[in-house]
Motif scaffolding. Sequence first.
Motif, PDB file in Angstrom:
ATOM      1  N   LEU A 120       0.738  -1.110   0.123  1.00  0.00           N
ATOM      2  CA  LEU A 120       0.197  -0.034  -0.045  1.00  0.00           C
ATOM      3  C   LEU A 120       0.891   1.385  -0.083  1.00  0.00           C
ATOM      4  CD1 LEU A 120      -2.795   1.062   0.188  1.00  0.00           C
ATOM      5  CD2 LEU A 120      -2.823   0.849   2.686  1.00  0.00           C
ATOM      6  N   LEU A 121       0.590   2.206  -0.764  1.00  0.00           N
ATOM      7  CA  LEU A 121       1.571   3.168  -1.038  1.00  0.00           C
ATOM      8  C   LEU A 121       1.675   4.378  -0.015  1.00  0.00           C
ATOM      9  CD1 LEU A 121       1.284   3.770  -5.111  1.00  0.00           C
ATOM     10  CD2 LEU A 121       3.124   2.522  -3.583  1.00  0.00           C
ATOM     11  N   ILE A 122       0.597   4.422   0.797  1.00  0.00           N
ATOM     12  CA  ILE A 122       0.525   5.409   1.816  1.00  0.00           C
ATOM     13  C   ILE A 122       1.054   4.573   3.261  1.00  0.00           C
ATOM     14  CG2 ILE A 122      -1.555   6.523   1.189  1.00  0.00           C
ATOM     15  CD1 ILE A 122      -3.126   5.044   3.282  1.00  0.00           C
ATOM     16  N   ALA A 123       1.483   3.244   3.136  1.00  0.00           N
ATOM     17  CA  ALA A 123       1.981   2.550   4.286  1.00  0.00           C
ATOM     18  C   ALA A 123       3.500   3.233   5.015  1.00  0.00           C
ATOM     19  CB  ALA A 123       2.375   1.076   4.092  1.00  0.00           C
ATOM     20  N   LYS A 164     -21.889  -4.172 -11.853  1.00  0.00           N
ATOM     21  CA  LYS A 164     -20.610  -4.577 -12.066  1.00  0.00           C
ATOM     22  C   LYS A 164     -19.708  -3.990 -11.219  1.00  0.00           C
ATOM     23  CE  LYS A 164     -21.157  -5.827 -17.201  1.00  0.00           C
ATOM     24  NZ  LYS A 164     -20.438  -5.673 -18.190  1.00  0.00           N
ATOM     25  N   LEU A 165     -18.900  -4.806 -10.222  1.00  0.00           N
ATOM     26  CA  LEU A 165     -18.015  -4.519  -9.365  1.00  0.00           C
ATOM     27  C   LEU A 165     -16.718  -4.889  -9.705  1.00  0.00           C
ATOM     28  CD1 LEU A 165     -17.082  -3.043  -6.673  1.00  0.00           C
ATOM     29  CD2 LEU A 165     -18.024  -5.021  -5.443  1.00  0.00           C
ATOM     30  N   TYR A 166     -15.879  -3.858 -10.063  1.00  0.00           N
ATOM     31  CA  TYR A 166     -14.546  -4.077 -10.630  1.00  0.00           C
ATOM     32  C   TYR A 166     -13.420  -4.309  -9.605  1.00  0.00           C
ATOM     33  CZ  TYR A 166     -16.426  -3.429 -15.358  1.00  0.00           C
ATOM     34  OH  TYR A 166     -17.058  -3.318 -16.462  1.00  0.00           O
ATOM     35  N   THR A 167     -12.532  -5.133  -9.486  1.00  0.00           N
ATOM     36  CA  THR A 167     -11.587  -5.434  -8.434  1.00  0.00           C
ATOM     37  C   THR A 167     -10.325  -5.989  -8.792  1.00  0.00           C
ATOM     38  OG1 THR A 167     -11.290  -6.171  -6.023  1.00  0.00           O
ATOM     39  CG2 THR A 167     -12.564  -7.614  -7.584  1.00  0.00           C
ATOM     40  N   ALA A 168      -9.216  -5.774  -8.273  1.00  0.00           N
ATOM     41  CA  ALA A 168      -7.869  -6.464  -8.525  1.00  0.00           C
ATOM     42  C   ALA A 168      -7.546  -7.011  -7.389  1.00  0.00           C
ATOM     43  CB  ALA A 168      -6.812  -5.213  -8.993  1.00  0.00           C
ATOM     44  N   ALA A 169      -8.393  -7.242  -6.137  1.00  0.00           N
ATOM     45  CA  ALA A 169      -8.037  -7.831  -5.002  1.00  0.00           C
ATOM     46  C   ALA A 169      -7.924  -9.245  -4.825  1.00  0.00           C
ATOM     47  CB  ALA A 169      -8.919  -7.217  -3.989  1.00  0.00           C
ATOM     48  N   GLY A 170      -8.695  -9.815  -5.950  1.00  0.00           N
ATOM     49  CA  GLY A 170      -8.678 -11.411  -6.009  1.00  0.00           C
ATOM     50  C   GLY A 170      -9.391 -12.020  -5.022  1.00  0.00           C
ATOM     51  N   ASP A 171      -8.819 -12.932  -4.348  1.00  0.00           N
ATOM     52  CA  ASP A 171      -9.860 -13.492  -3.176  1.00  0.00           C
ATOM     53  C   ASP A 171      -9.139 -12.937  -1.687  1.00  0.00           C
ATOM     54  OD1 ASP A 171      -7.173 -14.612  -2.835  1.00  0.00           O
ATOM     55  OD2 ASP A 171      -8.037 -16.764  -2.699  1.00  0.00           O
ATOM     56  N   GLY A 172      -8.780 -11.877  -1.616  1.00  0.00           N
ATOM     57  CA  GLY A 172      -8.168 -11.146  -0.502  1.00  0.00           C
ATOM     58  C   GLY A 172      -9.331 -10.509   0.408  1.00  0.00           C
ATOM     59  N   LYS A 173      -9.190 -10.575   1.431  1.00  0.00           N
ATOM     60  CA  LYS A 173     -10.404 -10.253   2.340  1.00  0.00           C
ATOM     61  C   LYS A 173     -10.205  -9.093   3.300  1.00  0.00           C
ATOM     62  CE  LYS A 173     -12.519 -14.970   2.835  1.00  0.00           C
ATOM     63  NZ  LYS A 173     -12.976 -15.856   3.997  1.00  0.00           N
ATOM     64  N   SER A 205     -15.566  -7.892  13.258  1.00  0.00           N
ATOM     65  CA  SER A 205     -15.689  -9.339  13.667  1.00  0.00           C
ATOM     66  C   SER A 205     -15.617 -10.470  12.528  1.00  0.00           C
ATOM     67  CB  SER A 205     -17.153  -9.782  14.449  1.00  0.00           C
ATOM     68  OG  SER A 205     -17.978  -9.327  13.720  1.00  0.00           O
ATOM     69  N   GLU A 206     -15.689 -10.044  11.375  1.00  0.00           N
ATOM     70  CA  GLU A 206     -15.464 -11.125  10.075  1.00  0.00           C
ATOM     71  C   GLU A 206     -14.679 -10.075   9.004  1.00  0.00           C
ATOM     72  OE1 GLU A 206     -18.141 -13.960   7.862  1.00  0.00           O
ATOM     73  OE2 GLU A 206     -19.220 -12.651   9.166  1.00  0.00           O
ATOM     74  N   ALA A 207     -13.942 -10.983   8.214  1.00  0.00           N
ATOM     75  CA  ALA A 207     -13.236 -10.517   7.212  1.00  0.00           C
ATOM     76  C   ALA A 207     -13.958 -11.176   5.776  1.00  0.00           C
ATOM     77  CB  ALA A 207     -11.996 -11.025   6.931  1.00  0.00           C
ATOM     78  N   PHE A 208     -14.097 -10.238   4.719  1.00  0.00           N
ATOM     79  CA  PHE A 208     -14.978 -10.618   3.623  1.00  0.00           C
ATOM     80  C   PHE A 208     -14.166 -10.061   2.251  1.00  0.00           C
ATOM     81  CE2 PHE A 208     -17.775  -9.029   6.965  1.00  0.00           C
ATOM     82  CZ  PHE A 208     -18.766 -10.158   6.938  1.00  0.00           C
ATOM     83  N   SER A 209     -14.308 -11.027   1.431  1.00  0.00           N
ATOM     84  CA  SER A 209     -13.709 -10.884   0.057  1.00  0.00           C
ATOM     85  C   SER A 209     -14.821  -9.983  -0.831  1.00  0.00           C
ATOM     86  CB  SER A 209     -13.772 -12.271  -0.641  1.00  0.00           C
ATOM     87  OG  SER A 209     -15.091 -12.795  -0.792  1.00  0.00           O
ATOM     88  N   THR A 210     -14.209  -9.550  -1.792  1.00  0.00           N
ATOM     89  CA  THR A 210     -15.281  -8.623  -2.714  1.00  0.00           C
ATOM     90  C   THR A 210     -16.452  -9.430  -3.249  1.00  0.00           C
ATOM     91  OG1 THR A 210     -13.326  -7.787  -3.555  1.00  0.00           O
ATOM     92  CG2 THR A 210     -15.195  -7.397  -4.865  1.00  0.00           C
ATOM     93  N   GLU A 211     -16.166 -10.889  -3.368  1.00  0.00           N
ATOM     94  CA  GLU A 211     -17.540 -11.838  -3.687  1.00  0.00           C
ATOM     95  C   GLU A 211     -18.533 -11.837  -2.477  1.00  0.00           C
ATOM     96  OE1 GLU A 211     -18.264 -13.264  -6.520  1.00  0.00           O
ATOM     97  OE2 GLU A 211     -16.426 -13.216  -7.740  1.00  0.00           O
ATOM     98  N   ASN A 212     -17.877 -11.974  -1.293  1.00  0.00           N
ATOM     99  CA  ASN A 212     -18.588 -11.757  -0.265  1.00  0.00           C
ATOM    100  C   ASN A 212     -19.543 -10.627  -0.026  1.00  0.00           C
ATOM    101  OD1 ASN A 212     -16.027 -13.152   1.807  1.00  0.00           O
ATOM    102  ND2 ASN A 212     -17.923 -14.253   0.623  1.00  0.00           N
ATOM    103  N   VAL A 262      -2.946  -9.622  -1.165  1.00  0.00           N
ATOM    104  CA  VAL A 262      -1.720 -10.270  -0.478  1.00  0.00           C
ATOM    105  C   VAL A 262      -2.277 -10.578   1.162  1.00  0.00           C
ATOM    106  CG1 VAL A 262      -0.007  -9.968  -1.991  1.00  0.00           C
ATOM    107  CG2 VAL A 262      -0.360  -8.204  -0.146  1.00  0.00           C
ATOM    108  N   HIS A 263      -3.729 -10.409   1.336  1.00  0.00           N
ATOM    109  CA  HIS A 263      -4.009 -10.691   2.798  1.00  0.00           C
ATOM    110  C   HIS A 263      -3.385  -9.766   4.045  1.00  0.00           C
ATOM    111  CE1 HIS A 263      -5.563 -13.870   0.602  1.00  0.00           C
ATOM    112  NE2 HIS A 263      -4.281 -14.420   0.223  1.00  0.00           N
ATOM    113  N   ARG A 264      -3.178  -8.407   3.458  1.00  0.00           N
ATOM    114  CA  ARG A 264      -2.755  -7.466   4.608  1.00  0.00           C
ATOM    115  C   ARG A 264      -3.698  -7.054   5.851  1.00  0.00           C
ATOM    116  NH1 ARG A 264       3.110  -7.721   4.465  1.00  0.00           N
ATOM    117  NH2 ARG A 264       2.846  -5.505   5.550  1.00  0.00           N
ATOM    118  N   VAL A 265      -4.957  -7.124   5.131  1.00  0.00           N
ATOM    119  CA  VAL A 265      -6.185  -6.766   6.151  1.00  0.00           C
ATOM    120  C   VAL A 265      -7.353  -7.572   6.322  1.00  0.00           C
ATOM    121  CG1 VAL A 265      -5.892  -4.108   5.298  1.00  0.00           C
ATOM    122  CG2 VAL A 265      -6.996  -5.613   3.889  1.00  0.00           C
TER     123      VAL A 265
END
Length: 297
Positions: A120-123, A164-173, A205-212, A262-265
């Motif tokens: 993340l570029l602001i990290a 349509k919801l566009y994402t480049a996050a793959g299966d990351g949550k 309390s739970e993490a969600f993918s873009t699909e979720n 890459v599952h950082r959040v």
Amino acid sequence: MSDTLLVTGASGHLGQRVIAHLLDTNKVPANKIIATTRSPESLSALAAKGVTVRKADFDNAASLSTAFAGAQRLLLISTDTLGRPGHRLAQHKNALEAAINAGVKHVVYTSMPMPKNSPLLIAPDHLGTEHALAASSLTWTILRNCWYMENLFMSLPQALADGKLYTAAGDGKIAYISRDDLGRAAAAALACHNGNKGIYTLTGSEAFSTENIARLASAAVNKPLDVIQVSVEDLIRGMVAGAGIPEAIAVEIASFDTNTKVHRVAAVTGDFRALTGIAPQKLSEWLAANNATLARA
């Protein structure tokens, strides 16, 4: 005598929720709160309640010590600078130097999850601020805030309109948490009276993918929503060409998806409950409460 508490960025969305929780949840007397902002006139209602309102500009280091005078505990809400790498860190360092000069003893800082080695570029701005705190004479609390549920307002209304919801996050949550909950946690950390150093990662309390998220949003507003996986490069091109977003900003925004992929959040913690004594709002509840706004487009 109780400490005087100072909130920076008090006219922003998060700052407003922090002040509200200081007054209403933590029962801090208004005359023990200082609210700083670039636009003091926007906080006239707080001033009428007895909160001290002062102008503070993080690009004007000389003015900050005066703005922070009289506070013992200070909440440094990360500034909203985009597209200027390193500028946010410079602003934060100005604030920390001013806090020390003003006699502040403890700083609470709103950071991000896993800032070290993040794509993340602001990290680097967040990590640099954490390092500056650790090297200072201050005691501190670092709140590594996961992403606001309210961030979904930037994408879901238009996505629901288009289907349509566009994402480049793959299966990351993402372990989304509401802005109000983050305000509650920040108020609790600021209002406590110890000088212990600590790091809290604040999540839902739970993490969600873009699909979720798409399935939940679709159900909340009764509209179909398909997820379209794209490359980061295509996501950037779409923001620039389709939404007119400047390329430097689009690149920065797209890095959020890279970070998610890459599952950082995705980690879920109990730190919010540890600070506040309650459970965070569920994403399904937040979507139901905001379905009219999400369906507006």
